[in-house]
Design a protein around this motif. Structure first.
Motif, PDB file in Angstrom:
ATOM      1  N   ALA A 168     121.778 -12.514  42.215  1.00  0.00           N
ATOM      2  CA  ALA A 168     122.258 -11.322  41.525  1.00  0.00           C
ATOM      3  C   ALA A 168     121.241 -10.791  40.535  1.00  0.00           C
ATOM      4  O   ALA A 168     121.298  -9.613  40.151  1.00  0.00           O
ATOM      5  CB  ALA A 168     123.569 -11.624  40.805  1.00  0.00           C
ATOM      6  N   HIS A 179     136.113  -3.039  40.561  1.00  0.00           N
ATOM      7  CA  HIS A 179     136.734  -3.763  41.664  1.00  0.00           C
ATOM      8  C   HIS A 179     138.150  -4.154  41.278  1.00  0.00           C
ATOM      9  O   HIS A 179     138.451  -4.338  40.088  1.00  0.00           O
ATOM     10  CB  HIS A 179     135.941  -5.031  42.009  1.00  0.00           C
ATOM     11  CG  HIS A 179     134.789  -4.790  42.929  1.00  0.00           C
ATOM     12  ND1 HIS A 179     134.693  -5.370  44.177  1.00  0.00           N
ATOM     13  CD2 HIS A 179     133.688  -4.027  42.794  1.00  0.00           C
ATOM     14  CE1 HIS A 179     133.570  -4.988  44.755  1.00  0.00           C
ATOM     15  NE2 HIS A 179     132.942  -4.172  43.937  1.00  0.00           N
ATOM     16  N   PHE A 222     124.438  -7.074  37.942  1.00  0.00           N
ATOM     17  CA  PHE A 222     123.412  -7.236  38.966  1.00  0.00           C
ATOM     18  C   PHE A 222     122.137  -6.524  38.532  1.00  0.00           C
ATOM     19  O   PHE A 222     122.190  -5.456  37.920  1.00  0.00           O
ATOM     20  CB  PHE A 222     123.875  -6.635  40.300  1.00  0.00           C
ATOM     21  CG  PHE A 222     124.878  -7.478  41.033  1.00  0.00           C
ATOM     22  CD1 PHE A 222     124.482  -8.284  42.093  1.00  0.00           C
ATOM     23  CD2 PHE A 222     126.213  -7.471  40.667  1.00  0.00           C
ATOM     24  CE1 PHE A 222     125.398  -9.071  42.765  1.00  0.00           C
ATOM     25  CE2 PHE A 222     127.134  -8.258  41.331  1.00  0.00           C
ATOM     26  CZ  PHE A 222     126.722  -9.061  42.388  1.00  0.00           C
ATOM     27  N   ILE A 235     129.724  -4.363  36.984  1.00  0.00           N
ATOM     28  CA  ILE A 235     130.972  -4.215  37.740  1.00  0.00           C
ATOM     29  C   ILE A 235     132.117  -4.778  36.905  1.00  0.00           C
ATOM     30  O   ILE A 235     132.185  -5.991  36.657  1.00  0.00           O
ATOM     31  CB  ILE A 235     130.904  -4.951  39.090  1.00  0.00           C
ATOM     32  CG1 ILE A 235     129.746  -4.434  39.936  1.00  0.00           C
ATOM     33  CG2 ILE A 235     132.232  -4.812  39.840  1.00  0.00           C
ATOM     34  CD1 ILE A 235     129.507  -5.241  41.199  1.00  0.00           C
ATOM     35  N   GLU A 265     128.587  -8.516  45.694  1.00  0.00           N
ATOM     36  CA  GLU A 265     129.366  -8.044  44.562  1.00  0.00           C
ATOM     37  C   GLU A 265     130.770  -8.655  44.574  1.00  0.00           C
ATOM     38  O   GLU A 265     131.241  -9.174  43.559  1.00  0.00           O
ATOM     39  CB  GLU A 265     129.455  -6.513  44.568  1.00  0.00           C
ATOM     40  CG  GLU A 265     128.130  -5.802  44.364  1.00  0.00           C
ATOM     41  CD  GLU A 265     127.308  -5.663  45.654  1.00  0.00           C
ATOM     42  OE1 GLU A 265     126.214  -5.101  45.573  1.00  0.00           O
ATOM     43  OE2 GLU A 265     127.765  -6.131  46.712  1.00  0.00           O
TER      44      GLU A 265
END
Length: 267
Positions: free
Chosen positions: A16, A126, A196, A213, A256
């Motif tokens: 990552a 997410h 990331f 994220i 991810e």
């Protein structure tokens, strides 16, 4: 945690965060650091083409400085269009993303297809959808997706566009990808975030991904079933946590989604 899982997680976290494949130098506008580019990328744009778009790109004290008469957002989108014309952008989405300075303050917006080649930091969201019995909803990405086609993902994952707050992006993407209204879900909770920074294959391998994220979890009532709305998902499955763990170690999830799910599972 099993040793196999621990080794997998260590490898995922290492992947990552990777250094650029080649040296990159800071990209500045109006004295603000907004990203980075490779020297070869700057040369591919060339001075004449930049001038035709009312732009300049100058090398100053070890950095690249983007100049032009237009306001910053227009200037950056003129650059994005030039990149597109020369085949140096990612997939064109007609979607504006935020451009922030080193202090994370918004200074402009730019076409989504330009962010990776320019090393501009992005945000995504997410959603981990869970069932009463602990099973986890996951989706299989369309084979037409530009990135990680056919791989497995969380119930929903998408970018935070310039016009969206984080809750608005969560609601919009949850509907577009899963056909679910956030207001119909229970126990919607912000779980944390993963980051990331690694090379991207956009712009002929000259891109660099810098992304945060934020992930949420929510209970999906038994009466609801995800139904994709935007054509970017092949199918949905409900998996027992043990199966999710096996699939993670097997490499069936996107990078991810893998780190988001590992975070959710407390690894």
């Amino acid at each position: 945690m099993k040793q196999e899982t621990s080794n997998w997680l260590q490898a995922q976290r290492k992947q990552a965060h990777q250094l650029p494949l080649r040296p990159r130098h800071g990209l500045y506008v109006e004295g603000e650091l907004i990203g980075s580019i490779e020297d070869s990328f700057a040369k591919q744009l060339n001075i004449e083409a930049l001038n035709q778009h009312g732009l300049s790109l100058q090398w100053r004290s070890g950095t690249w400085v983007l100049g032009g008469a237009a306001d910053l957002t227009l200037r950056l989108n003129q650059l994005a269009q030039l990149m597109r014309n020369k085949g140096l952008s990612g997939a064109w989405r007609d979607e504006q993303l935020l451009v922030c300075n080193a202090a994370a303050k918004q200074v402009a917006t730019i076409e989504r297809g330009a962010v990776r080649p320019l090393g501009i930091a992005t945000r995504a969201v997410h959603l981990v959808g869970v069932c009463d019995n602990g099973a986890i909803w996951v989706q299989q990405r369309s084979e037409d997706k530009a990135n990680n086609p056919g791989m497995w993902d969380t119930l929903m994952g998408g970018m935070v566009s310039a016009q969206d707050s984080l809750p608005e992006a969560l609601a919009r993407e949850t509907w577009e990808e899963a056909g679910l209204h956030v207001t119909e879900l229970a126990q919607v909770t912000h779980g944390g975030y993963v980051e990331f920074s690694r090379p991207s294959d956009e712009a002929e391998g000259q891109g660099y991904m810098v992304e945060r994220i934020d992930w949420f979890s929510a209970l999906v009532p038994e009466a609801l079933t995800p139904v994709n709305q935007d054509g970017e998902v092949q199918r949905f499955e409900r998996l027992a946590p043990a199966v999710v763990e096996d699939w993670l170690v097997q490499g069936r999830f996107t990078p991810e989604a893998a780190l988001v799910l590992a975070d959710y599972m407390g690894w």
